[in-house]
Scaffold this active site. Structure first.
Site, PDB file in Angstrom:
ATOM      1  N   ASP A  12      36.012  40.029  34.857  1.00 35.98           N
ATOM      2  CA  ASP A  12      35.989  41.486  35.521  1.00 35.98           C
ATOM      3  C   ASP A  12      37.156  41.397  36.278  1.00 35.98           C
ATOM      4  O   ASP A  12      37.269  42.614  37.593  1.00 35.98           O
ATOM      5  CB  ASP A  12      34.793  41.401  36.580  1.00 35.98           C
ATOM      6  CG  ASP A  12      33.992  40.851  36.116  1.00 35.98           C
ATOM      7  OD1 ASP A  12      33.477  41.449  34.467  1.00 35.98           O
ATOM      8  OD2 ASP A  12      32.762  40.075  36.046  1.00 35.98           O
ATOM      9  N   HIS A  40      33.973  45.429  29.549  1.00 34.88           N
ATOM     10  CA  HIS A  40      35.184  45.676  30.526  1.00 34.88           C
ATOM     11  C   HIS A  40      34.355  47.755  30.470  1.00 34.88           C
ATOM     12  O   HIS A  40      33.695  47.956  29.537  1.00 34.88           O
ATOM     13  CB  HIS A  40      36.066  45.752  29.033  1.00 34.88           C
ATOM     14  CG  HIS A  40      36.428  44.444  28.980  1.00 34.88           C
ATOM     15  ND1 HIS A  40      37.209  43.850  27.682  1.00 34.88           N
ATOM     16  CD2 HIS A  40      36.031  42.975  29.611  1.00 34.88           C
ATOM     17  CE1 HIS A  40      37.375  42.579  27.470  1.00 34.88           C
ATOM     18  NE2 HIS A  40      37.365  42.610  28.976  1.00 34.88           N
TER      19      HIS A  40
HETATM   20  P1  GDP Z   1      37.149  43.891  33.006  1.00 34.98           P
HETATM   21  O1  GDP Z   1      36.235  43.034  32.408  1.00 34.98           O
HETATM   22  O2  GDP Z   1      38.310  42.611  33.755  1.00 34.98           O
HETATM   23  O3  GDP Z   1      37.209  44.816  31.790  1.00 34.98           O
HETATM   24  O4  GDP Z   1      36.252  44.246  34.205  1.00 34.98           O
HETATM   25  P2  GDP Z   1      34.921  45.177  34.542  1.00 34.98           P
HETATM   26  O5  GDP Z   1      34.573  46.331  33.685  1.00 34.98           O
HETATM   27  O6  GDP Z   1      33.627  44.405  34.355  1.00 34.98           O
HETATM   28  O7  GDP Z   1      35.180  44.537  36.703  1.00 34.98           O
HETATM   29  C1  GDP Z   1      35.723  45.936  36.868  1.00 34.98           C
HETATM   30  C2  GDP Z   1      35.200  47.052  37.835  1.00 34.98           C
HETATM   31  O8  GDP Z   1      36.113  48.035  39.088  1.00 34.98           O
HETATM   32  C3  GDP Z   1      34.548  48.501  36.891  1.00 34.98           C
HETATM   33  O9  GDP Z   1      33.612  48.612  37.666  1.00 34.98           O
HETATM   34  C4  GDP Z   1      36.126  49.015  36.432  1.00 34.98           C
HETATM   35  O10 GDP Z   1      35.898  50.726  36.784  1.00 34.98           O
HETATM   36  C5  GDP Z   1      36.362  48.715  38.321  1.00 34.98           C
HETATM   37  N1  GDP Z   1      37.743  49.072  38.945  1.00 34.98           N
HETATM   38  C6  GDP Z   1      39.181  48.387  37.584  1.00 34.98           C
HETATM   39  N2  GDP Z   1      40.015  49.117  38.582  1.00 34.98           N
HETATM   40  C7  GDP Z   1      39.678  49.288  39.646  1.00 34.98           C
HETATM   41  C8  GDP Z   1      40.235  49.510  41.157  1.00 34.98           C
HETATM   42  O11 GDP Z   1      41.722  49.449  41.168  1.00 34.98           O
HETATM   43  N3  GDP Z   1      40.210  50.267  41.794  1.00 34.98           N
HETATM   44  C9  GDP Z   1      38.405  50.569  42.159  1.00 34.98           C
HETATM   45  N4  GDP Z   1      37.842  50.623  42.766  1.00 34.98           N
HETATM   46  N5  GDP Z   1      38.070  49.650  40.916  1.00 34.98           N
HETATM   47  C10 GDP Z   1      38.099  49.935  39.829  1.00 34.98           C
HETATM   48  P1  IMO Z   2      35.065  39.753  30.908  1.00 37.85           P
HETATM   49  O1  IMO Z   2      35.637  39.794  29.476  1.00 37.85           O
HETATM   50  C1  IMO Z   2      32.569  38.054  33.759  1.00 37.85           C
HETATM   51  C2  IMO Z   2      31.269  33.343  32.439  1.00 37.85           C
HETATM   52  C3  IMO Z   2      29.812  33.914  32.015  1.00 37.85           C
HETATM   53  C4  IMO Z   2      29.316  32.198  33.082  1.00 37.85           C
HETATM   54  C5  IMO Z   2      31.020  31.569  31.699  1.00 37.85           C
HETATM   55  C6  IMO Z   2      29.708  30.746  30.762  1.00 37.85           C
HETATM   56  O2  IMO Z   2      34.342  41.439  30.808  1.00 37.85           O
HETATM   57  O3  IMO Z   2      36.025  39.432  32.552  1.00 37.85           O
HETATM   58  P2  IMO Z   2      29.944  32.884  28.197  1.00 37.85           P
HETATM   59  O4  IMO Z   2      28.201  33.787  28.192  1.00 37.85           O
HETATM   60  O5  IMO Z   2      30.514  33.194  27.794  1.00 37.85           O
HETATM   61  O6  IMO Z   2      29.052  31.257  27.663  1.00 37.85           O
HETATM   62  O7  IMO Z   2      28.909  32.364  29.675  1.00 37.85           O
HETATM   63  O8  IMO Z   2      31.592  32.357  31.763  1.00 37.85           O
HETATM   64  N1  IMO Z   2      31.290  34.742  31.759  1.00 37.85           N
HETATM   65  C7  IMO Z   2      32.279  35.951  31.960  1.00 37.85           C
HETATM   66  N2  IMO Z   2      31.754  36.395  33.346  1.00 37.85           N
HETATM   67  N3  IMO Z   2      33.188  37.882  33.001  1.00 37.85           N
HETATM   68  C8  IMO Z   2      33.652  37.726  31.470  1.00 37.85           C
HETATM   69  O9  IMO Z   2      33.637  39.014  30.983  1.00 37.85           O
HETATM   70  C9  IMO Z   2      32.739  36.479  31.214  1.00 37.85           C
HETATM   71  N4  IMO Z   2      32.935  36.518  30.475  1.00 37.85           N
HETATM   72  C10 IMO Z   2      31.741  34.800  30.020  1.00 37.85           C
HETATM   73  O10 IMO Z   2      28.986  34.540  33.636  1.00 37.85           O
HETATM   74  O11 IMO Z   2      29.977  32.514  33.954  1.00 37.85           O
HETATM   75 MG    MG Z   3      33.698  42.557  32.853  1.00 36.35          MG
END
Ligand code: GDP
Ligand code: IMO
Ligand code: MG
Length: 427
Positions: A12, A40
């Site tokens: 994340d 994502h």
């Molecule tokens: P990922 O799994 O790495 O793609 O990240 P996620 O989408 O799960 O979580 C990142 C969150 O932060 C999302 O809600 C994005 O829209 C948000 N986000 C990404 N970059 C930024 C940033 O620079 N600032 C803020 N405030 N939010 C961001």
């Molecule tokens: P993105 O791509 C955050 C974490 C789960 C748990 C551990 C094992 O959005 O960054 P699983 O279901 O994979 O067997 O769970 O891994 N986990 C993530 N945490 N972002 C993710 O993906 C994750 N993918 C798996 O929360 O702790």
């Molecule tokens: Mg994510």
């Protein structure tokens, strides 16, 4: 040009946003490992696109999304994602390719994930309960079923029935409702019709693309601290997250001039259990969680919050050969009086490196912090490094110096357009 996007922390980090950004002119956007445990997010104006299996780069008009052999697929989730995109005006006709080598996440995998988690009780790992661990376990123990079998339906029927019967016995031991085999087969028959048009030889497509120097973006999922080998196992995910997973997961050997992007969130978050050396549980954590909207894209769970852990990130840089950094969510830190960054670990009175730590050491060690003065200004509209508050510049410069890798993108908001580019060229 080839760009590889890697999450350097516990997931994340904002990978989806960076993929969308760097994939603006990509010919192919590739998911090469993991499953729909990934979430994502891409934000365009008022609209939020949460991706779980389809590559985040797909929103760009000429980009073809590719799901390669390393990915495990829950067909129901994939079809919902395709529908969601269609409803929002993005047709995937001729824009999505799926390898027949991808393993399928079955209903019994999800039931097993759930059953194991419940049985672990207070020692639960906090998985996403999407069936990830059980599916990869079946893959390596030759009990998996692939998209390949979907193509060859009678093989699918036979294998699914065999596996489901065995899994039902295990589920019974857990006291869990068995899978209805007939009903599941009927569902898969329907999914099959919808998925088959996308099935392709993704190996050949990508080999050709690399040879003809096409623009490719590889979208890593999760984060290095969740890698099946390099995490504090068992607080891991089922796949390898590191650069080498492109080779095993997509069949591609990355050329030497590949941009290996490490995405670093300016603080850190984690969902699920396991050690988190720099975790904070105070008012600051709540503030960051609300301001940064740190709630799981996949499960909606509140994310745990911690200070930036550069000892862990430095490990990610080394193990992945990261040569460029995208720093995200620095805007979320505005308003904090003081900031902390972890620059090393102390365990039983001695320095210890991340590479030496298992989950026990990571639980007990003491982070060594460097403190920074904060800034109060809203920085989300700033597009020039030199316009950032001095204290914010200091924080960023320190990260770059510590990691010895250039920070090329500073993301200051969720939207596609909220970025500061290649600040070094401008100062
Ligand atoms: P990922 O799994 O790495 O793609 O990240 P996620 O989408 O799960 O979580 C990142 C969150 O932060 C999302 O809600 C994005 O829209 C948000 N986000 C990404 N970059 C930024 C940033 O620079 N600032 C803020 N405030 N939010 C961001
Ligand atoms: P993105 O791509 C955050 C974490 C789960 C748990 C551990 C094992 O959005 O960054 P699983 O279901 O994979 O067997 O769970 O891994 N986990 C993530 N945490 N972002 C993710 O993906 C994750 N993918 C798996 O929360 O702790
Ligand atoms: Mg994510």
């Amino acid at each position: 040009m080839i760009n590889l996007i890697i999450g350097t922390q516990w997931g994340d980090e904002g990978k989806g946003k960076i993929v969308d950004l760097l994939g603006e002119t990509a010919d192919y956007a590739v998911r090469f490992h993991g499953g729909n445990n990934a979430g994502h997010t891409v934000v365009i104006g008022e609209k939020k696109f949460p991706f779980h299996l389809i590559p985040s780069g797909i929103l760009r008009p000429k980009t073809v999304g590719v799901i390669t052999n390393g990915v495990i697929i829950d067909l129901e989730v994939l079809l919902k994602e395709i529908e969601f995109l269609k409803e929002n005006g993005f047709s995937l006709k001729n824009k999505l390719l799926i390898s027949s080598r991808c393993h399928l996440i079955m209903p019994y995998h999800k039931a097993l994930d759930e059953a194991y988690e419940n049985a672990r009780g207070k020692n639960k790992l906090g998985t996403t309960r999407r069936g990830i661990g059980p599916t990869y376990a079946d893959k390596v123990s030759y009990n998996g079923i692939r998209v390949y079998e979907l193509v060859n339906w009678s093989a699918f029927e036979e294998k699914f029935s065999f596996q489901a019967k065995i899994k039902n016995k295990i589920l019974k031991l857990f006291g869990v409702e068995p899978i209805n085999i007939k009903k599941s087969l009927n569902e898969f028959k329907k999914y099959r019709e919808k998925i088959l048009p996308y099935v392709a030889d993704t190996f050949k497509v990508l080999q050709e693309a690399v040879k003809s120097k096409k623009n490719i973006i590889f979208e890593g999922a999760h984060g290095v601290m969740l890698d099946n080998d390099f995490s504090p196992y068992p607080f891991a995910t089922g796949s390898n997250v590191v650069t080498g997973a492109v080779n095993t997961g997509a069949g591609v050997i990355l050329p030497k001039d590949t941009n290996v992007w490490g995405v670093i969130k300016a603080y850190l978050s984690r969902v699920g259990g396991g050690p988190l050396p720099t975790e904070i549980n105070d008012k600051i954590a709540s503030l960051i969680r609300e301001k940064g909207w740190e709630y799981g894209t996949t499960t909606g769970r509140p994310r745990r919050i911690g200070w930036l852990d550069l000892e862990a990130v430095k490990f990610s840089v080394k193990v992945c050969g990261i040569n460029k950094i995208a720093l995200t969510k620095i805007d979320v830190l505005s308003g904090l009086e003081k900031l902390k960054v972890c620059v090393g670990y102390q365990y039983q009175g001695k320095k210890i490196d991340y590479s030496e730590c298992g989950y026990l050491e990571l639980t007990e060690l003491e982070p060594v912090y460097k403190e920074f003065s904060g800034w109060s200004e809203d920085i989300s509209k700033i597009r020039d490094f030199s316009h950032l508050p001095k204290n914010c510049q200091n924080y960023i410069n320190f990260i770059e110096k510590f990691l010895e890798v250039p920070i090329e993108i500073i993301s200051v908001g969720p939207d596609r357009n909220q970025n500061i580019y290649k600040f070094k060229d401008r100062t």
